[in-house]
Design a protein around this motif. Sequence first.
Motif, mmCIF file in Angstrom:
data_model
loop_
_atom_site.group_PDB
_atom_site.id
_atom_site.type_symbol
_atom_site.label_atom_id
_atom_site.label_comp_id
_atom_site.label_asym_id
_atom_site.label_seq_id
_atom_site.Cartn_x
_atom_site.Cartn_y
_atom_site.Cartn_z
ATOM 1 N N MET A 1 0.858 -1.053 -0.023
ATOM 2 C CA MET A 1 0.181 -0.001 -0.124
ATOM 3 C C MET A 1 0.819 1.139 0.029
ATOM 4 O O MET A 1 1.841 1.188 0.574
ATOM 5 N N ASN A 2 0.277 2.274 -0.691
ATOM 6 C CA ASN A 2 1.215 3.385 -0.733
ATOM 7 C C ASN A 2 0.633 4.248 0.643
ATOM 8 O O ASN A 2 -0.495 3.787 1.282
ATOM 9 N N GLY A 3 1.305 5.389 1.090
ATOM 10 C CA GLY A 3 0.754 6.057 2.253
ATOM 11 C C GLY A 3 -0.031 7.305 1.872
ATOM 12 O O GLY A 3 0.099 8.232 2.497
ATOM 13 N N GLN A 4 -0.883 7.253 0.960
ATOM 14 C CA GLN A 4 -1.667 8.550 0.475
ATOM 15 C C GLN A 4 -2.938 8.736 1.038
ATOM 16 O O GLN A 4 -3.672 9.587 1.026
ATOM 17 N N VAL A 5 -3.482 7.537 1.774
ATOM 18 C CA VAL A 5 -4.710 7.457 2.229
ATOM 19 C C VAL A 5 -4.715 7.577 3.872
ATOM 20 O O VAL A 5 -3.865 6.721 4.648
ATOM 21 N N ARG A 6 -5.104 8.540 4.720
ATOM 22 C CA ARG A 6 -4.905 8.535 6.099
ATOM 23 C C ARG A 6 -5.851 7.410 6.794
ATOM 24 O O ARG A 6 -5.145 7.023 7.791
ATOM 25 N N ILE A 17 9.310 5.829 5.196
ATOM 26 C CA ILE A 17 8.983 7.151 5.095
ATOM 27 C C ILE A 17 10.050 8.165 4.312
ATOM 28 O O ILE A 17 11.244 7.439 4.458
ATOM 29 N N VAL A 18 9.887 9.087 3.793
ATOM 30 C CA VAL A 18 10.820 9.913 3.246
ATOM 31 C C VAL A 18 10.854 11.188 4.093
ATOM 32 O O VAL A 18 9.753 11.687 4.369
ATOM 33 N N LEU A 19 12.012 11.389 4.955
ATOM 34 C CA LEU A 19 12.242 12.543 5.741
ATOM 35 C C LEU A 19 12.464 13.964 4.707
ATOM 36 O O LEU A 19 12.827 13.780 3.642
ATOM 37 N N PRO A 44 -1.387 13.686 -1.643
ATOM 38 C CA PRO A 44 -0.860 13.143 -3.182
ATOM 39 C C PRO A 44 0.726 12.708 -2.853
ATOM 40 O O PRO A 44 1.380 11.838 -3.603
ATOM 41 N N HIS A 45 1.548 13.372 -1.789
ATOM 42 C CA HIS A 45 2.854 13.081 -1.428
ATOM 43 C C HIS A 45 2.798 12.091 -0.266
ATOM 44 O O HIS A 45 4.037 11.852 -0.068
ATOM 45 N N GLY A 46 2.046 11.633 0.318
ATOM 46 C CA GLY A 46 2.155 10.753 1.341
ATOM 47 C C GLY A 46 1.503 11.548 2.697
ATOM 48 O O GLY A 46 1.691 12.535 2.855
ATOM 49 N N ILE A 47 0.880 10.689 3.745
ATOM 50 C CA ILE A 47 0.364 11.321 5.013
ATOM 51 C C ILE A 47 1.649 11.577 5.855
ATOM 52 O O ILE A 47 2.538 10.637 5.806
ATOM 53 N N LYS A 48 1.841 12.633 6.540
ATOM 54 C CA LYS A 48 2.770 12.932 7.257
ATOM 55 C C LYS A 48 2.578 12.419 8.655
ATOM 56 O O LYS A 48 1.647 12.458 9.301
ATOM 57 N N GLY A 57 8.307 12.324 8.629
ATOM 58 C CA GLY A 57 8.146 12.262 7.294
ATOM 59 C C GLY A 57 6.973 11.894 6.341
ATOM 60 O O GLY A 57 6.054 11.674 7.309
ATOM 61 N N ARG A 58 7.028 11.786 5.385
ATOM 62 C CA ARG A 58 5.832 11.170 4.557
ATOM 63 C C ARG A 58 5.693 9.681 3.964
ATOM 64 O O ARG A 58 6.787 9.355 3.782
ATOM 65 N N VAL A 59 4.783 9.071 4.372
ATOM 66 C CA VAL A 59 4.582 7.660 4.367
ATOM 67 C C VAL A 59 4.869 7.456 2.870
ATOM 68 O O VAL A 59 4.012 7.874 1.818
#
Length: 63
Positions: A1-6, A17-19, A44-48, A57-59
């Motif tokens: 799964m990507n991390g765009q949905v809370r 995550i990306v810091l 769109p860039h991931g949930i922080k 960071g963003r998931v």
Amino acid sequence: MNGQVRADIRPGLEVDIVLKQDQSTGKLTHGVVKDILTNSPRHPHGIKVRLADGQVGRVKHIT
């Protein structure tokens, strides 16, 4: 799964995550979610998130 949905993310999950300082390289950091910082249902860039060790960071992936 990507991390765009809370709704897919909850405390205790292991994620990559990306810091902020790694956004240009895309280097991933692995950890356990402590807090969800993004309030909107999607991003769109991931949930922080804040990891258990305090890094923010963003998931990118839910493992």
